[in-house]
Design a protein around this motif. Sequence first.
Motif, PDB file in Angstrom:
ATOM      1  N   THR A 317       0.811  -1.233   0.000  1.00 19.31           N
ATOM      2  CA  THR A 317       0.000   0.000   0.000  1.00 19.31           C
ATOM      3  C   THR A 317       0.832   1.266   0.000  1.00 19.31           C
ATOM      4  OG1 THR A 317      -0.173  -0.071   2.424  1.00 19.31           O
ATOM      5  CG2 THR A 317      -1.963  -1.089   1.151  1.00 19.31           C
ATOM      6  N   LEU A 318       2.020   1.235   0.603  1.00 18.98           N
ATOM      7  CA  LEU A 318       2.785   2.470   0.774  1.00 18.98           C
ATOM      8  C   LEU A 318       3.085   3.205  -0.532  1.00 18.98           C
ATOM      9  CD1 LEU A 318       4.181   4.417   2.723  1.00 18.98           C
ATOM     10  CD2 LEU A 318       6.256   3.018   2.521  1.00 18.98           C
ATOM     11  N   PRO A 319       3.527   2.528  -1.608  1.00 15.76           N
ATOM     12  CA  PRO A 319       3.786   3.277  -2.849  1.00 15.76           C
ATOM     13  C   PRO A 319       2.559   4.016  -3.364  1.00 15.76           C
ATOM     14  CG  PRO A 319       4.749   1.083  -2.957  1.00 15.76           C
ATOM     15  CD  PRO A 319       3.893   1.101  -1.736  1.00 15.76           C
ATOM     16  N   TYR A 320       1.381   3.423  -3.226  1.00 16.88           N
ATOM     17  CA  TYR A 320       0.151   4.086  -3.669  1.00 16.88           C
ATOM     18  C   TYR A 320      -0.207   5.238  -2.736  1.00 16.88           C
ATOM     19  CZ  TYR A 320      -0.535   0.110  -6.813  1.00 16.88           C
ATOM     20  OH  TYR A 320      -0.383  -0.830  -7.804  1.00 16.88           O
ATOM     21  N   ALA A 321      -0.037   5.032  -1.427  1.00 12.58           N
ATOM     22  CA  ALA A 321      -0.329   6.098  -0.467  1.00 12.58           C
ATOM     23  C   ALA A 321       0.584   7.297  -0.697  1.00 12.58           C
ATOM     24  CB  ALA A 321      -0.172   5.572   0.962  1.00 12.58           C
TER      25      ALA A 321
END
Length: 378
Positions: A317-321
């Motif tokens: 999720t972090l890259p999208y967040a």
Amino acid sequence: MIIGVPKEIKNNENRVAVTPAGVTEFRRYGHTVYVQASAGQGSGFSDHEYIEAGAQLLDTIGEIYDIAEMIVKVKEPIASEYPLIKENQLLFTYFHFASSEELTHAMIERKAVCLAYETVERADRSLPLLVPMSEVAGRMAIQEGAKYLEKPMGGRGILLGGVAGVKPADVLVLGGGIVGTEAAKMAAGLGAHVTIMDISLPRLRYLEDIMPANVDTVMSNEYNIRRHIQHSDIIIGGVLIPGAKAPSLITRDMLKLMRPGTVMVDVAIDQGGCFETSHATTHQDPTYVVDDVVHYCVANMPGAVPYTSTLALTNSTLPYALQLANLGWQLACARSEELLKGLNIVNGKIVYQGVSDAFGLPYVPVQEVLDSSSSINK
């Protein structure tokens, strides 16, 4: 951007949406991160680690919602959170709207921007933010199924892998996606006889090639399901229609075909369940019995292994967040087809067809809402 990370309050949900490492990444790009006190404790991350990473701690969930422009969560908001959500506030989490009309209406009413992990979709139709939790849930399904197959837990009293001179358990897996594949691998590795069903012949050919000799592949249809459930000891429901309600593959009348003590694990329960007799349960009270058949329908299975689950989820999720934080949701979704497909509800309008179809509610094309929002914010 101001990012808020509330503590998860769903029953026995111990995951956290952002790790201290994630806080460091947000801070590297100049964002401010507020984390609710003890939010990471269930996953093994202390408040001190978050402070060292650059987060600011707030005591209450209300303070988090009040200050944040983007809320990053793991599970969908529950009723006590609805009043805290502000108009235009971006929520990035699992929603599974098609399984909850109450949640859908609540988010429409709050006029929030709801970007769902489970419908972020790549060009090859893979679901990158659903995959890690599907892997965990698929593997856990066998652990839990094996446990509840024990006699004291209400099952038939069968050891999954059998022993010399005694045949192993029969495991039926419905759905050959990530959940089904991981469940089949786990069950086969423990020595069970496994049958995996899917409606896609190319997928079955692939599974036939990669699975060990104790796994059979069978085309999924009602006739074959009715035939196989009669001798199955554990049945895993792992079917998925992205963003839509799961189909009921096993109806109430089929239960009478099963042997007493059969265990059914419905991994699709967060999308409404793929067994007609399924209803959501919790880790605190995980099973119930219908017609002598044990049902395990915990909607947040990975929450029971929060350390593994949190790291697996936040890796994805972090890259999208970061894209959402760096560009703002409008520009990020305009530039990324993957994120665009994650939008489910925007400012009171349903922009994902599967959610609209689930409840017969009006649908607005996502591009129309995105164009409107962009023009308002110019």
